[in-house]
Design a protein around this motif. Structure first.
Motif, short mmCIF file in Angstrom:
data_model
loop_
_atom_site.label_atom_id
_atom_site.label_comp_id
_atom_site.label_asym_id
_atom_site.label_seq_id
_atom_site.Cartn_x
_atom_site.Cartn_y
_atom_site.Cartn_z
N PRO A 186 0.62 11.83 -0.46
CA PRO A 186 1.17 10.30 -0.21
C PRO A 186 1.26 9.34 -1.16
O PRO A 186 2.07 8.64 -1.19
CB PRO A 186 0.20 10.15 1.22
CG PRO A 186 -0.21 11.60 1.69
CD PRO A 186 -0.18 12.43 0.46
N GLN A 187 0.05 9.47 -1.96
CA GLN A 187 0.11 8.75 -3.03
C GLN A 187 1.47 8.69 -3.83
O GLN A 187 1.80 7.61 -4.33
CB GLN A 187 -1.13 8.91 -3.88
CG GLN A 187 -1.38 7.89 -4.87
CD GLN A 187 -2.70 8.20 -5.70
OE1 GLN A 187 -3.42 9.13 -5.21
NE2 GLN A 187 -2.85 7.41 -6.79
N ALA A 231 -5.09 -0.25 -1.03
CA ALA A 231 -5.59 0.86 -0.08
C ALA A 231 -4.10 1.49 0.63
O ALA A 231 -3.25 0.77 0.54
CB ALA A 231 -6.51 0.32 1.06
N PHE A 232 -4.35 2.74 0.72
CA PHE A 232 -3.20 3.40 1.58
C PHE A 232 -3.72 4.30 2.52
O PHE A 232 -4.91 4.76 2.46
CB PHE A 232 -2.17 3.88 0.59
CG PHE A 232 -2.48 5.15 0.20
CD1 PHE A 232 -2.14 6.30 0.64
CD2 PHE A 232 -3.06 5.24 -1.24
CE1 PHE A 232 -2.65 7.48 -0.13
CE2 PHE A 232 -3.58 6.01 -1.79
CZ PHE A 232 -3.24 7.52 -1.25
N ARG A 285 -8.94 5.99 13.09
CA ARG A 285 -9.79 5.29 12.20
C ARG A 285 -8.74 4.51 11.23
O ARG A 285 -8.53 3.48 10.92
CB ARG A 285 -10.71 5.90 11.19
CG ARG A 285 -12.04 6.31 12.25
CD ARG A 285 -13.11 7.23 11.39
NE ARG A 285 -13.98 7.56 12.17
CZ ARG A 285 -15.16 6.86 12.10
NH1 ARG A 285 -15.33 5.84 11.44
NH2 ARG A 285 -16.15 7.16 12.96
N ASN A 286 -7.55 5.36 10.84
CA ASN A 286 -6.50 4.74 10.27
C ASN A 286 -5.80 3.63 10.73
O ASN A 286 -5.51 2.59 10.24
CB ASN A 286 -5.38 5.77 9.63
CG ASN A 286 -5.85 6.65 8.45
OD1 ASN A 286 -6.70 6.33 7.67
ND2 ASN A 286 -5.11 7.92 8.25
N GLN A 304 3.27 7.68 9.95
CA GLN A 304 2.75 6.38 9.65
C GLN A 304 2.03 6.17 8.25
O GLN A 304 1.38 6.97 7.92
CB GLN A 304 1.76 5.82 10.40
CG GLN A 304 2.03 5.80 12.02
CD GLN A 304 0.91 5.42 13.07
OE1 GLN A 304 -0.09 6.02 12.81
NE2 GLN A 304 1.18 4.44 13.77
N VAL A 305 2.56 5.44 7.25
CA VAL A 305 2.30 5.23 6.18
C VAL A 305 1.57 3.63 6.12
O VAL A 305 2.23 2.67 6.50
CB VAL A 305 3.13 5.26 4.91
CG1 VAL A 305 2.44 4.84 3.54
CG2 VAL A 305 3.69 6.63 4.84
N PHE A 306 0.21 3.51 5.72
CA PHE A 306 -0.53 2.21 5.97
C PHE A 306 -0.70 1.85 4.55
O PHE A 306 -1.03 2.71 3.59
CB PHE A 306 -1.81 2.41 6.46
CG PHE A 306 -1.81 3.13 8.17
CD1 PHE A 306 -1.65 2.08 9.17
CD2 PHE A 306 -1.83 4.33 8.30
CE1 PHE A 306 -1.57 2.38 10.48
CE2 PHE A 306 -1.84 4.99 9.31
CZ PHE A 306 -1.75 3.92 10.51
N GLY A 307 -0.72 0.50 4.23
CA GLY A 307 -1.20 0.06 3.22
C GLY A 307 -1.66 -1.33 3.11
O GLY A 307 -1.65 -2.11 4.02
N HIS A 308 -2.17 -1.78 1.99
CA HIS A 308 -2.56 -2.98 1.55
C HIS A 308 -2.31 -3.31 0.18
O HIS A 308 -2.62 -2.60 -0.83
CB HIS A 308 -4.09 -3.28 1.72
CG HIS A 308 -4.27 -4.71 1.59
ND1 HIS A 308 -4.29 -5.61 2.69
CD2 HIS A 308 -5.07 -5.28 0.67
CE1 HIS A 308 -4.74 -6.98 2.14
NE2 HIS A 308 -5.05 -6.66 1.00
#
Length: 162
Positions: free
Chosen positions: A93-94, A106-107, A133-134, A156-160
């Motif tokens: 994913p990274q 963060a991801f 939790r994600n 779903q890809v989450f990030g900040h």
């Protein structure tokens, strides 16, 4: 008088029909927008992830770079008939996020397959501790959602961002 009333009704109908979800977010396909709305509803209410309560957190905003990373992974899993956070060619994913030039602090990533609705896949993720939790992590502020219809692969890809 009747003519004025008809004009007002017609204008009201035009305004009502022109203000749809599609107009509010023109770049987000409807099924993905539905999942985004459902996720944000859960985040805004707080949620108990398998015994750990998460207080309400800020809503996630759509990010096109995260969307592209998610969509390409969903399509790759669908086309090559596999299910993993790591691509068939070994990318993580990274790696996929970096390929889209997303500079993250963060991801995270959730994947699923076999669910033909946004509500169905969300229910599955919420019943899984790590996925839940994600969804509830306050460290995440943005999201991209990928969906491949063949096999119903979801990412779903989450990030900040930094």
């Amino acid at each position: 008088m009747l003519r004025n009333i008809c004009f007002i009704i017609l204008m009201g109908l035009l305004l009502f029909t022109s203000c749809s979800k599609d107009d509010a977010e023109p770049n987000i396909p409807v099924i993905k927008l539905e999942l985004l709305d459902l996720v944000n509803e859960i985040r805004s209410q707080g949620y108990n992830c398998n015994g750990t309560y998460f207080s309400p957190v800020e809503q996630l905003t759509w990010n096109d770079k995260l969307y592209k990373a998610a969509q390409l992974h969903a399509e790759d899993m669908s086309e090559n008939n596999y299910f993993s956070h790591n691509s068939a060619d070994g990318r993580t994913p990274q790696n996929r996020i970096a390929e889209q030039d997303y500079n993250w602090r963060a991801f995270g990533e959730n994947i699923a397959y076999g669910f033909n609705s946004a509500q169905g896949v969300l229910n599955a993720w919420l019943s899984s501790d790590g996925h839940c939790r994600n969804i509830m992590k306050r460290e995440f502020s943005e999201i991209g959602i990928g969906y491949a219809e063949k096999g119903h692969y979801w990412v779903q890809v989450f990030g900040h961002p930094r």
